[in-house]
Write a protein that holds these residues in place. Structure first.
Motif, short mmCIF file in Angstrom:
data_model
loop_
_atom_site.label_atom_id
_atom_site.label_comp_id
_atom_site.label_asym_id
_atom_site.label_seq_id
_atom_site.Cartn_x
_atom_site.Cartn_y
_atom_site.Cartn_z
N VAL A 188 -33.15 -11.60 -37.94
CA VAL A 188 -31.99 -10.71 -38.04
C VAL A 188 -32.28 -9.39 -37.33
N VAL A 191 -14.12 -0.99 -29.75
CA VAL A 191 -15.56 -1.12 -29.52
C VAL A 191 -15.92 -2.60 -29.56
N THR A 192 -16.71 -3.05 -28.61
CA THR A 192 -17.23 -4.42 -28.69
C THR A 192 -18.73 -4.41 -28.46
N VAL A 241 -20.41 -10.44 -30.30
CA VAL A 241 -20.84 -10.55 -31.71
C VAL A 241 -20.05 -9.63 -32.63
N LEU A 242 -19.51 -8.55 -32.07
CA LEU A 242 -18.77 -7.59 -32.90
C LEU A 242 -17.59 -7.05 -32.11
N GLU A 243 -16.43 -7.00 -32.79
CA GLU A 243 -15.25 -6.36 -32.20
C GLU A 243 -14.73 -5.38 -33.23
N ALA A 244 -14.48 -4.15 -32.82
CA ALA A 244 -14.02 -3.17 -33.79
C ALA A 244 -12.83 -2.40 -33.26
N VAL A 293 -12.80 7.84 -38.08
CA VAL A 293 -14.25 7.67 -37.83
C VAL A 293 -14.80 9.05 -37.45
N PHE A 313 -21.41 7.10 -35.44
CA PHE A 313 -22.62 6.32 -35.66
C PHE A 313 -22.21 5.06 -36.38
N PHE A 314 -22.72 3.92 -35.93
CA PHE A 314 -22.53 2.70 -36.71
C PHE A 314 -23.72 1.77 -36.55
N GLU A 315 -23.84 0.89 -37.53
CA GLU A 315 -24.98 -0.03 -37.58
C GLU A 315 -24.46 -1.41 -37.93
N PHE A 316 -24.98 -2.43 -37.25
CA PHE A 316 -24.58 -3.80 -37.58
C PHE A 316 -25.78 -4.72 -37.45
N LYS A 317 -25.64 -5.97 -37.93
CA LYS A 317 -26.76 -6.91 -37.96
C LYS A 317 -26.35 -8.23 -37.32
N ILE A 318 -27.29 -8.82 -36.59
CA ILE A 318 -27.01 -10.10 -35.94
C ILE A 318 -28.10 -11.10 -36.33
N PHE A 326 -11.72 -6.50 -23.70
CA PHE A 326 -11.38 -6.59 -25.11
C PHE A 326 -10.41 -7.72 -25.39
N GLU A 380 -11.75 -1.29 -38.51
CA GLU A 380 -11.88 -2.71 -38.83
C GLU A 380 -12.94 -3.31 -37.91
N ASN A 392 -14.73 -6.97 -36.75
CA ASN A 392 -14.70 -8.44 -36.76
C ASN A 392 -16.08 -8.96 -36.38
N LEU A 413 -18.53 -11.97 -35.15
CA LEU A 413 -18.46 -13.21 -34.36
C LEU A 413 -19.87 -13.71 -34.06
N GLY A 421 -22.65 -15.08 -35.18
CA GLY A 421 -23.94 -14.72 -35.79
C GLY A 421 -24.03 -13.31 -36.34
N SER A 460 -22.25 -0.41 -41.28
CA SER A 460 -22.52 0.94 -41.74
C SER A 460 -21.89 1.87 -40.72
N ARG A 498 -20.07 6.15 -40.25
CA ARG A 498 -19.75 7.45 -40.86
C ARG A 498 -18.28 7.73 -40.66
#
Lengths: 104, 152
Positions: free
Chosen positions: A13, A46-47, A55-58, A64, A69-74, B29, B103, B105, B107, B109, B115, B117
């Protein structure tokens, strides 16, 4: 705009931390000298990709915090893999960052 | 340069900028910014526009927020979901001028964890919404804000 990223892997991870420089103006703040509202200016999309795979779409609103600042896990990532982050703001400025995952 | 020509050129420049922006965004996107949800001023409207209305309360959403935020301009929020099939986590602050904050999403894995702010205008619940298996779930935690972070 600067984007700073750090990614480390523990087991399979990866934890990715991203810090962007952006005012994230809400459009609700008044300029103290002119008394006029400062126009909204904020990152809204944000992608993130892992070796090119999304892996992430926001989607973000004005809530915000400034200099986001953001943190995510793969799961399923390994040291040496590449994480890329792409962001765009409501005035269509684009921001990019990339980092190689380091062993923890 | 006469006024008509100037106006025309200005209009053309805007059109080109918009077109190129759309093309670039379209390439990078898959998602489109949900203007209705993010500009909604009431929580109910924001939840409805973002597809999170009528969510079921869930104990399987973990939220970490400070009990007291001395600076509403910078409130750390951490949320994760252990609901099977979680695809999205969204963050709302009930009393912000625009309650929908973000929000995410997940994908290919990505773990159902985020987290980030956020800004909080005043003391309110931080509401975490989850999409999983075509259903929506929610949990919230109160954050006491001693100095708001939206106006000024």
């Amino acid at each position: 705009m600067a984007m700073r990223m750090r990614a480390t892997v523990d087991g399979d991870v990866a934890t990715v931390k991203v810090l962007m420089q952006h005012d994230m103006e809400t459009g609700l703040r008044k300029d103290k000298e002119t008394g006029k509202f400062i126009p909204a200016h904020f990152i809204n999309l944000v992608t993130a990709t892992l070796n090119g795979t999304p892996v992430l779409e926001a989607q973000w609103g004005v809530g915000v915090a400034k200099n986001p600042f953001f943190e995510f896990k793969i799961k399923g990532a390994k040291a040496g893999d590449k994480i890329a982050v792409h962001a765009v703001d409501n005035l269509d400025a684009h921001f990019d960052g990339e980092v190689e995952i380091a062993a923890a | 340069m006469n006024q008509a020509r100037r106006t025309f050129l200005k209009g053309t420049a805007v059109a080109v900028a918009m077109l190129s922006g759309v093309l670039r965004v379209g390439r990078a996107f898959a998602l489109e910014w949900n203007s209705a949800a993010f500009t909604a001023k009431k929580l109910d409207e924001a939840l409805k526009s973002s597809g999170y209305a009528n969510a079921a309360a869930s104990d399987d959403i973990d939220i970490k927020v400070p009990e007291i935020a001395e600076n509403g301009a910078l409130v750390p929020v951490e949320a994760s979901s252990s609901i099977p099939g979680t695809t999205s986590i969204a963050i709302f602050s009930d009393k912000n001028p625009n309650p929908m904050i973000a929000e995410f999403n997940f994908l290919n894995g990505a773990e159902p964890f985020i987290s980030v702010r956020i800004k909080m205008a005043e003391t309110a619940p931080v509401r975490i919404m989850v999409k999983a298996g075509g259903k929506v779930y929610t949990a919230s935690r109160d954050v006491k804000v001693t100095a708001g972070g939206c106006g000024g």
